[in-house]
Design an enzyme around this catalytic site. Structure first.
Site, short mmCIF file in Angstrom:
data_model
loop_
_atom_site.label_atom_id
_atom_site.label_comp_id
_atom_site.label_asym_id
_atom_site.label_seq_id
_atom_site.Cartn_x
_atom_site.Cartn_y
_atom_site.Cartn_z
N GLU A 1 -13.96 -24.09 47.83
CA GLU A 1 -15.25 -23.33 49.05
C GLU A 1 -15.80 -22.58 49.36
O GLU A 1 -15.90 -22.20 48.13
CB GLU A 1 -13.82 -22.99 50.20
CG GLU A 1 -12.52 -24.46 50.64
CD GLU A 1 -13.21 -24.87 51.77
OE1 GLU A 1 -14.47 -25.61 52.29
OE2 GLU A 1 -12.37 -24.72 52.65
N ASP B 1 -7.46 -32.44 44.78
CA ASP B 1 -6.96 -32.06 45.45
C ASP B 1 -5.92 -33.25 46.39
O ASP B 1 -5.61 -33.20 46.60
CB ASP B 1 -8.09 -31.47 45.68
CG ASP B 1 -8.97 -31.88 47.28
OD1 ASP B 1 -8.46 -33.33 47.28
OD2 ASP B 1 -10.10 -31.92 47.61
N HIS C 1 -18.74 -28.08 49.77
CA HIS C 1 -18.07 -28.14 48.83
C HIS C 1 -17.34 -29.25 47.88
O HIS C 1 -17.78 -30.29 48.43
CB HIS C 1 -15.78 -27.47 49.51
CG HIS C 1 -15.82 -28.60 50.93
ND1 HIS C 1 -14.42 -28.48 52.25
CD2 HIS C 1 -15.56 -29.78 50.63
CE1 HIS C 1 -14.05 -29.70 51.87
NE2 HIS C 1 -14.92 -30.59 52.19
N ASN D 1 -19.39 -28.17 54.49
CA ASN D 1 -20.38 -26.84 54.34
C ASN D 1 -20.92 -26.92 52.55
O ASN D 1 -20.89 -25.76 51.52
CB ASN D 1 -18.51 -25.63 54.87
CG ASN D 1 -17.75 -26.28 53.71
OD1 ASN D 1 -17.93 -27.10 53.02
ND2 ASN D 1 -16.89 -25.61 53.67
P1 PGA Z 1 -15.13 -36.62 54.08
O1 PGA Z 1 -14.42 -35.48 53.31
O2 PGA Z 1 -15.22 -37.75 52.75
O3 PGA Z 1 -13.83 -36.63 55.36
O4 PGA Z 1 -16.50 -36.37 54.72
C1 PGA Z 1 -15.62 -34.84 52.24
C2 PGA Z 1 -15.00 -33.44 51.83
O5 PGA Z 1 -14.42 -32.96 52.06
O6 PGA Z 1 -15.19 -33.39 50.75
#
Ligand code: PGA
Length: 240
Positions: A143, A67, A138, A136
């Site tokens: 999302e 992404d 995702h 959350n």
């Molecule tokens: P993080 O993010 O590795 O910074 O915890 C993971 C994500 O949001 O997919």
């Protein structure tokens, strides 16, 4: 679904690095799907070390990032383009022409998404997709919501994600409100998937994922329908 339970973040990173290295050794022209965020940093450090020690060759490897924020310029230090070059690509012998990252400056984001999806297909699909997970649930920027998109798409970030990611920006208003992301279908088509999670902040999302039910309220639960997924977690992320 296979689970590798690790003592800590360091071990999560090493286990993931070993799986990625093995994939590349088995198939030097592997197509990798790669994430950004704090979680893969240890993995990327290990891969750089292997490459510097000449035990891992990236010259044939093809990558697709999951992404990118939208809109964002490539030279913005918070762009995933910048992140990937700074934390991995500038330090390994990958052919930069084999690196694919969604263009956060695309004038026609829909066309960008369609072309990205085709480029993945043309490369033969993703052999190994590495994922992090949001608090959350995702994966990529897919999302939680009533529906999930299957293919690469332009999407709104949720207030929760904007809040969590604001730690990297000077102020919360600077966080882009949208992103370009591979869809759930793009991810599920990968031949093999590993998901890395470390820290108690991920415990709820991981506990929902491991229950085995599928719900769009936690997009990671879709992985329960894939036949080759390995979850690499530390004790803290398993607390839920
Ligand atoms: P993080 O993010 O590795 O910074 O915890 C993971 C994500 O949001 O997919």
């Amino acid at each position: 679904m296979k689970i590798i339970l690790c003592k800590n973040y360091y071990e999560v990173s090493l286990q993931a690095a070993n799986i990625v290295a093995q994939q590349i050794k088995n198939k030097p022209q592997s197509v990798l799907g790669l994430p950004t965020g704090s979680t893969p940093l240890g993995l990327y450090k290990s891969l750089i070390k292997m490459n510097k020690e000449n035990t891992l060759d990236f010259s044939g490897v093809i990558t697709f990032n999951l992404d990118e924020y939208y809109p964002i310029s490539r030279d913005n230090a918070q762009s995933y383009y910048y992140f990937m070059h700074d934390n991995l690509f500038n330090h390994i012998n990958i052919n930069k022409q084999n690196v694919h990252i969604l263009n956060g400056e695309a004038t026609d984001p829909q066309e960008e998404c369609t072309n990205y999806e085709s480029a993945i297909e043309k490369a033969g699909g993703i052999d190994l997709q590495v994922l992090g997970i949001g608090q959350n649930g995702h994966i990529g920027f897919n999302e939680p919501g009533n529906t999930l998109k299957s293919t690469t798409n332009l999407t709104d970030l949720t207030p929760n994600t904007i809040d969590v990611n604001s730690r990297f920006f000077e102020k919360i208003e600077d966080v882009p409100k949208k992103s370009l992301t591979m869809g759930i279908g793009s991810i599920m088509k990968s031949k093999k998937i590993i998901l890395l999670a470390s820290g108690v902040e991920k415990a709820n999302a991981i506990s929902e994922l491991l229950k085995g039910d599928i719900t769009t309220a936690n997009p990671s639960t879709l992985l329960n329908a894939h036949r080759d997924v390995t979850i690499i977690v530390d004790n803290a992320a398993m607390e839920g």
